[in-house]
Each structure stands twice: as C-alpha cells, then as structure tokens.
Design a protein around this motif. Structure first.
Motif, PDB file in Angstrom:
ATOM      1  N   SER A  27       0.835  -1.203   0.000  1.00  0.00           N
ATOM      2  CA  SER A  27       0.000   0.000   0.000  1.00  0.00           C
ATOM      3  C   SER A  27       0.864   1.244   0.000  1.00  0.00           C
ATOM      4  O   SER A  27       2.049   1.195   0.353  1.00  0.00           O
ATOM      5  CB  SER A  27      -0.919   0.011   1.235  1.00  0.00           C
ATOM      6  OG  SER A  27      -0.143   0.012   2.425  1.00  0.00           O
ATOM      7  N   PHE A  28       0.268   2.358  -0.364  1.00  0.00           N
ATOM      8  CA  PHE A  28       1.011   3.608  -0.385  1.00  0.00           C
ATOM      9  C   PHE A  28       1.271   4.089   1.038  1.00  0.00           C
ATOM     10  O   PHE A  28       0.374   4.106   1.871  1.00  0.00           O
ATOM     11  CB  PHE A  28       0.260   4.697  -1.155  1.00  0.00           C
ATOM     12  CG  PHE A  28       0.982   6.016  -1.114  1.00  0.00           C
ATOM     13  CD1 PHE A  28       2.158   6.196  -1.837  1.00  0.00           C
ATOM     14  CD2 PHE A  28       0.535   7.040  -0.300  1.00  0.00           C
ATOM     15  CE1 PHE A  28       2.857   7.394  -1.776  1.00  0.00           C
ATOM     16  CE2 PHE A  28       1.228   8.245  -0.231  1.00  0.00           C
ATOM     17  CZ  PHE A  28       2.400   8.424  -0.972  1.00  0.00           C
ATOM     18  N   ALA A  29       2.537   4.473   1.316  1.00  0.00           N
ATOM     19  CA  ALA A  29       2.980   5.017   2.609  1.00  0.00           C
ATOM     20  C   ALA A  29       2.783   4.041   3.754  1.00  0.00           C
ATOM     21  O   ALA A  29       2.808   4.431   4.907  1.00  0.00           O
ATOM     22  CB  ALA A  29       2.267   6.336   2.903  1.00  0.00           C
ATOM     23  N   GLY A  30       2.577   2.749   3.423  1.00  0.00           N
ATOM     24  CA  GLY A  30       2.448   1.747   4.469  1.00  0.00           C
ATOM     25  C   GLY A  30       1.204   1.898   5.321  1.00  0.00           C
ATOM     26  O   GLY A  30       1.153   1.412   6.446  1.00  0.00           O
ATOM     27  N   LYS A  31       0.168   2.539   4.774  1.00  0.00           N
ATOM     28  CA  LYS A  31      -1.050   2.756   5.565  1.00  0.00           C
ATOM     29  C   LYS A  31      -2.024   1.584   5.486  1.00  0.00           C
ATOM     30  O   LYS A  31      -2.930   1.471   6.312  1.00  0.00           O
ATOM     31  CB  LYS A  31      -1.757   4.035   5.106  1.00  0.00           C
ATOM     32  CG  LYS A  31      -0.970   5.308   5.404  1.00  0.00           C
ATOM     33  CD  LYS A  31      -1.757   6.529   4.963  1.00  0.00           C
ATOM     34  CE  LYS A  31      -1.003   7.816   5.256  1.00  0.00           C
ATOM     35  NZ  LYS A  31      -1.758   9.013   4.828  1.00  0.00           N
ATOM     36  N   GLY A  32      -1.887   0.737   4.454  1.00  0.00           N
ATOM     37  CA  GLY A  32      -2.761  -0.414   4.336  1.00  0.00           C
ATOM     38  C   GLY A  32      -4.131  -0.110   3.771  1.00  0.00           C
ATOM     39  O   GLY A  32      -4.988  -0.993   3.705  1.00  0.00           O
ATOM     40  N   ASN A  33      -4.354   1.132   3.332  1.00  0.00           N
ATOM     41  CA  ASN A  33      -5.688   1.530   2.863  1.00  0.00           C
ATOM     42  C   ASN A  33      -5.865   1.397   1.355  1.00  0.00           C
ATOM     43  O   ASN A  33      -6.895   0.923   0.884  1.00  0.00           O
ATOM     44  CB  ASN A  33      -5.975   2.980   3.259  1.00  0.00           C
ATOM     45  CG  ASN A  33      -5.984   3.185   4.752  1.00  0.00           C
ATOM     46  OD1 ASN A  33      -6.380   2.283   5.486  1.00  0.00           O
ATOM     47  ND2 ASN A  33      -5.546   4.345   5.205  1.00  0.00           N
ATOM     48  N   HIS A  34      -4.861   1.850   0.598  1.00  0.00           N
ATOM     49  CA  HIS A  34      -4.986   1.920  -0.854  1.00  0.00           C
ATOM     50  C   HIS A  34      -3.814   1.200  -1.517  1.00  0.00           C
ATOM     51  O   HIS A  34      -2.667   1.359  -1.109  1.00  0.00           O
ATOM     52  CB  HIS A  34      -5.029   3.374  -1.321  1.00  0.00           C
ATOM     53  CG  HIS A  34      -6.132   4.168  -0.695  1.00  0.00           C
ATOM     54  ND1 HIS A  34      -7.461   3.968  -1.003  1.00  0.00           N
ATOM     55  CD2 HIS A  34      -6.102   5.142   0.251  1.00  0.00           C
ATOM     56  CE1 HIS A  34      -8.199   4.790  -0.285  1.00  0.00           C
ATOM     57  NE2 HIS A  34      -7.398   5.508   0.485  1.00  0.00           N
ATOM     58  N   TYR A  35      -4.128   0.439  -2.549  1.00  0.00           N
ATOM     59  CA  TYR A  35      -3.118  -0.315  -3.291  1.00  0.00           C
ATOM     60  C   TYR A  35      -2.056   0.634  -3.847  1.00  0.00           C
ATOM     61  O   TYR A  35      -2.370   1.636  -4.490  1.00  0.00           O
ATOM     62  CB  TYR A  35      -3.793  -1.087  -4.419  1.00  0.00           C
ATOM     63  CG  TYR A  35      -2.862  -1.915  -5.265  1.00  0.00           C
ATOM     64  CD1 TYR A  35      -2.151  -2.967  -4.699  1.00  0.00           C
ATOM     65  CD2 TYR A  35      -2.703  -1.657  -6.626  1.00  0.00           C
ATOM     66  CE1 TYR A  35      -1.295  -3.748  -5.477  1.00  0.00           C
ATOM     67  CE2 TYR A  35      -1.856  -2.430  -7.404  1.00  0.00           C
ATOM     68  CZ  TYR A  35      -1.162  -3.468  -6.827  1.00  0.00           C
ATOM     69  OH  TYR A  35      -0.317  -4.242  -7.585  1.00  0.00           O
ATOM     70  N   GLY A  36      -0.794   0.339  -3.581  1.00  0.00           N
ATOM     71  CA  GLY A  36       0.297   1.188  -4.029  1.00  0.00           C
ATOM     72  C   GLY A  36       0.833   0.754  -5.380  1.00  0.00           C
ATOM     73  O   GLY A  36       1.083  -0.424  -5.607  1.00  0.00           O
TER      74      GLY A  36
END
Length: 253
Positions: free
Chosen positions: A115-124
């Motif tokens: 995920s983006f920035a390691g937040k786990g919310n949005h596929y990076g």
C-alpha cells in the motif's frame, strides 16, 4: 554491525533519523520502545541485554510475534503471492475474527507492504518504482526472527509499559504519533501527549523522545534537553507531498 531493514514501512518511520538517534542512546541494560511502528531504531542498533517492543496496534504486534515464532510458515504462505490490486482488496476485506494468528500476520504484512505510505488503505503502484518484492522471497525473515528471539513483544498502553519496565538502568525510546498530524489510525491528542510527558518526567531511567517541532511540544518539554533536526518525508503522491519537516529530539540526560 549490519543494520537490519524492517519488514514493513510505517507513517513517521525513523529511517532518516535512526543513525543520529542510535548515536545518542546512553548506556543501559533494558531497552524499551513504547511506540514500535516499523522498528527502524530497534532493527538498527546493537542488541541490549533486555529488549522490549510495544505498540497499541494489535495487528502490528501480532505480525512481529508471529515472525518471532513462525517466520518459515509466513514465508511459505507468501512465496507464491504477487502484487495485485484484486489480491490487495481481498486481503483488505477479510474478517480477521475468523483468521488464525499466522493468517492475520500474512494479511497485515501484505496490506502494509503493498500500500502507499504503508497505511494499508490503498493499493500502491507506480511507473518508476517496482512493487515491494521482498516479502515474496524465501529466507528473508530469518534475520528478523533472530533479532526478535530474545525480545519481549508487548501490546499495552505506553503508561503501563513505563510502569512495568522503569528502572534506573532502563532506556525508553519514544516515537509517539506526532502532535496534530493525521493518518496514524489511533487517537493521540493533547491529553495523551501530556500523559506521556508526565510519565516521562518522573521515570527512574532515561528517555529519548522524537516529536514534531511545535509551539506546544516545545512548551511541554521545556525542562529537558532539545536537539533540532530537519527530516524529509513523503506523505502523499507527487512532489507536493515531499517536503522537509522540523522535528525535535528530546532527552532527560
């Protein structure tokens, strides 16, 4: 000593500051991280006689606990995975109540790493960077497992950890959520910051705390030693999200 790279990234991780922080660590017997996150300082420093890592995020602590005891099984389950949006969404929508602790660890590791920035919310994804591939390789968790072998892995509030582990030979590394900064997923406002300050003010041991440079944070810790630093962070896509931020390194020694 070879500095290990943490298996995950987290918002506010100390990758750019860890060398400076490690050089400032005083002599101690017991090393305690109150807010573990990705563990950049822990994985970079020399081993202490006794080590404690703590975080309030149950999934994060479950991941490191499973790495400590079941690293080969985590690697086996990830070996044939790949970075894909559909896989990411599937993991994201799992009901964790029905997963084993090992499956929870695999899910969390996949979501954080892809995920983006390691937040786990949005596929990076990106056009000039590859997907984070190391979690799909065999034998990459061995060093992490060894590093965790003699470490106590806790999932308690910071005040309880201070009460349990504070001795005159204890060193606390404190990297709390930054004041008035969104994106951590946990409530940590002025009340929590003041509780942390009051706990640290009365400890027998030593502490080093990192926090964003803010009028209020300076006021809270005015009786301690300050070091001003500037650190570059990426907090969103595009150049507008990449800038330098002023931070404080605060110690009681």
């Amino acid at each position: 000593m070879l500095m290990l790279k943490p298996p995950i990234t987290r918002l506010g991780g100390k990758s750019r500051l860890r060398k400076q922080i490690i050089e400032m660590i005083p002599e101690h017997t017991c090393y305690v991280e109150l807010f573990f996150g990705a563990g950049w300082v822990y994985f970079g420093k020399e081993k202490s006689k006794v080590e404690v890592i703590n975080d309030i995020d149950k999934e994060l602590i479950n991941l490191f606990r499973m790495m400590k005891y079941h690293a080969p099984e985590i690697e086996r389950m990830l070996e044939y995975e790949f970075s894909g949006r559909d896989i990411f969404e599937e993991y994201k929508n799992y009901t964790i109540d029905y997963l084993t602790e090992i499956h929870r660890a695999v899910r969390f590791l996949y979501l954080i790493s892809q995920s983006f920035a390691g937040k786990g919310n949005h596929y990076g994804y990106g056009t000039n960077t590859r997907p984070c591939p190391q979690i799909f390789y065999k034998n990459v968790l061995g060093d992490i497992k060894e590093r965790l072998r003699n470490t106590y892995v806790e999932n308690l509030s910071f005040e309880k950890i201070i009460e349990k582990y504070d001795r005159d030979y204890t060193f606390f590394f404190c990297d709390p959520p930054y004041f008035e900064t969104a994106g951590y997923g946990f409530e940590f406002g002025e009340k929590e910051h003041l509780l942390l300050r009051d706990k640290l003010k009365n400890i027998k041991g030593k502490f080093l705390l990192t926090i964003n440079d803010h009028e209020k944070t300076r006021g809270w810790y005015k009786d301690f030693n300050f070091r001003n630093v500037e650190v570059g962070y990426s907090v969103s896509n595009g150049n507008s999200g990449r800038r330098k931020y002023k931070e404080l390194i605060i110690t009681n020694y």
